[in-house]
Design a protein around this motif. Structure first.
Motif, short mmCIF file in Angstrom:
data_model
loop_
_atom_site.label_atom_id
_atom_site.label_comp_id
_atom_site.label_asym_id
_atom_site.label_seq_id
_atom_site.Cartn_x
_atom_site.Cartn_y
_atom_site.Cartn_z
N SER A 290 0.83 -1.21 0.00
CA SER A 290 0.00 0.00 0.00
C SER A 290 0.86 1.26 0.00
O SER A 290 0.48 2.28 -0.56
N ALA A 291 2.03 1.17 0.64
CA ALA A 291 2.94 2.32 0.67
C ALA A 291 3.52 2.60 -0.72
O ALA A 291 3.86 3.74 -1.05
N VAL A 292 3.61 1.56 -1.55
CA VAL A 292 4.12 1.73 -2.91
C VAL A 292 3.01 2.21 -3.84
O VAL A 292 3.12 3.25 -4.48
N ARG A 293 1.96 1.44 -3.90
CA ARG A 293 0.82 1.79 -4.78
C ARG A 293 -0.39 0.98 -4.33
O ARG A 293 -0.43 -0.23 -4.48
N PHE A 294 -1.36 1.67 -3.77
CA PHE A 294 -2.53 1.03 -3.17
C PHE A 294 -3.27 0.15 -4.18
O PHE A 294 -3.72 -0.94 -3.87
N LYS A 295 -3.36 0.61 -5.42
CA LYS A 295 -4.14 -0.10 -6.43
C LYS A 295 -3.42 -1.34 -6.96
O LYS A 295 -4.03 -2.15 -7.66
N SER A 296 -2.14 -1.49 -6.64
CA SER A 296 -1.39 -2.63 -7.17
C SER A 296 -1.69 -3.92 -6.43
O SER A 296 -1.32 -5.01 -6.87
N ILE A 297 -2.37 -3.82 -5.30
CA ILE A 297 -2.69 -5.00 -4.49
C ILE A 297 -3.90 -5.72 -5.07
O ILE A 297 -4.87 -5.09 -5.49
N ASN A 298 -3.83 -7.03 -5.11
CA ASN A 298 -4.95 -7.84 -5.58
C ASN A 298 -5.96 -7.96 -4.44
O ASN A 298 -5.91 -8.89 -3.63
N TRP A 299 -6.87 -7.02 -4.38
CA TRP A 299 -7.80 -6.96 -3.25
C TRP A 299 -8.82 -8.10 -3.27
O TRP A 299 -9.40 -8.43 -2.24
N GLY A 300 -9.01 -8.73 -4.44
CA GLY A 300 -9.89 -9.89 -4.49
C GLY A 300 -9.32 -11.05 -3.68
O GLY A 300 -10.02 -11.68 -2.88
N VAL A 301 -8.02 -11.31 -3.85
CA VAL A 301 -7.34 -12.36 -3.07
C VAL A 301 -7.31 -11.99 -1.59
O VAL A 301 -7.57 -12.82 -0.72
N VAL A 302 -7.01 -10.72 -1.31
CA VAL A 302 -6.97 -10.26 0.08
C VAL A 302 -8.33 -10.43 0.75
O VAL A 302 -8.41 -10.86 1.91
#
Length: 332
Positions: A290-302
């Motif tokens: 999230s500190a790098v780029r919030f949108k880069s996280i696969n929020w579906g898996v999370v």
């Protein structure tokens, strides 16, 4: 004595499964960034898990005595057996599905469910149970926040050091990840292996084989060995999920994630709190990402992972409750 041997076997089986189920927690970041080859990482994790498991026992005493007092409940050994069967079932199910679930959550939920089934609500030490659950809930939140701060500070330091090529920065952090992965494995063994120790001690006291909650040396050696052997096998499905499906991990945020989880796990071990290594390292990865780029996280898996985290304790509670009533009340 025969029943005790069965319980010790189940506890060590749980510890063995915990080893390969949670191997991803210690080595996912270093494998993802290619700081370590998978087999080298697993071998190192197995050895350091064993060492960490041998050096501490505060968590074991808490697991063994904070939820219920084995001296004051009947059918304590049957309760332990039901809890272990439930925890093993949930660990194997989530491993098969490749979901990084928590061995701590399933063991605590299972033990509470089995205690209530076998000895009633009054047998539970609700203050101790709530303290453990609170630690399990707050630690991933702390890991997310600390991971975000940790990576932000590291990036600030790198900028202060002057212009360096991305390749050189990555090589430096890959080398640092070798050390951080080792400390992560040590921290995992120091906290996670103690849960099996605690459940064996609970059975020893409940069965009248010892009076206090001290951890015998043979229990430490057996649990540490089971954890180390389990780790040596490696849980490849969960390694894949943690190392690649949440976010693309770079060496810098991999190192920051390791430092974050090491700090929290060592703090929990020092306080005798059983923490979820799975939740801590995964939340640290999400925080640094999230500190790098919030949108880069696969929020579906999370989202799927968080759902599993939320349902683990109640499902394990219910499964252990049913196992005790169906097997140890009806059949036995």
């Amino acid at each position: 004595m025969t029943f005790l041997i069965v319980i010790v076997f189940l506890a060590l089986l749980f510890d063995f499964i915990n080893g390969f189920h949670d191997t991803a927690n210690a080595i996912a970041t270093s494998v993802s960034t290619k700081a370590l080859k998978p087999r080298v990482a697993i071998f190192m994790a197995a050895i350091l898990n064993f060492i960490g498991a041998m050096l501490f026992d505060g968590v074991a005493k808490n697991v063994g005595g904070s939820i219920a007092n084995p001296l004051h409940i009947e059918h304590g050994m049957e309760i332990v057996a039901a809890a272990l069967i439930s925890a093993i079932f949930w660990n194997l199910l989530t491993w098969y599905l490749g979901i990084p679930s928590s061995s701590s959550h399933t063991l605590i939920g299972s033990l509470a469910g089995a205690v209530i089934a076998g000895a009633g609500n009054g047998a539970i030490h609700w203050a101790g149970f709530q303290k453990i659950v609170l630690g399990l809930i707050l630690s991933p939140v702390l890991a997310f926040v600390l991971g975000f701060i940790m990576l932000t500070l590291i990036r600030w330091v790198v900028v202060l050091l002057g212009n360096r090529s991305p390749g050189k920065v990555n090589r430096t952090f890959r080398l640092m990840q070798i050390a951080s992965a080792g400390l992560q494995s040590f921290s995992h063994g120091a906290n996670d292996a103690q849960k099996a120790m605690g459940i064996i001690v609970f059975a020893l006291v409940a069965g009248g084989f010892q009076d206090g909650m001290h951890v015998p040396l043979w229990v430490k050696i057996a649990a540490a060995t089971a954890m180390g052997l389990g780790t040596s096998i490696g849980g490849w499905k969960i390694i894949e999920t943690v190392s690649r499906k949440i976010i693309k991990i770079e060496p810098m945020n991999g190192f920051a994630s390791d430092l974050t989880s090491i700090a929290i796990l060592q703090g929990g071990t020092a306080m005798g709190l059983p923490l979820s290594t799975t939740h801590v390292i995964t939340s640290a990865i999400i925080g640094t990402g999230s500190a790098v780029r919030f949108k880069s996280i696969n929020w579906g898996v999370v989202g799927k992972m968080i759902l599993t985290w939320v349902i683990t304790i109640p499902i394990s509670f219910g499964v252990a409750y049913l196992i005790y009533n169906l097997i140890f009340k009806l059949i036995l």
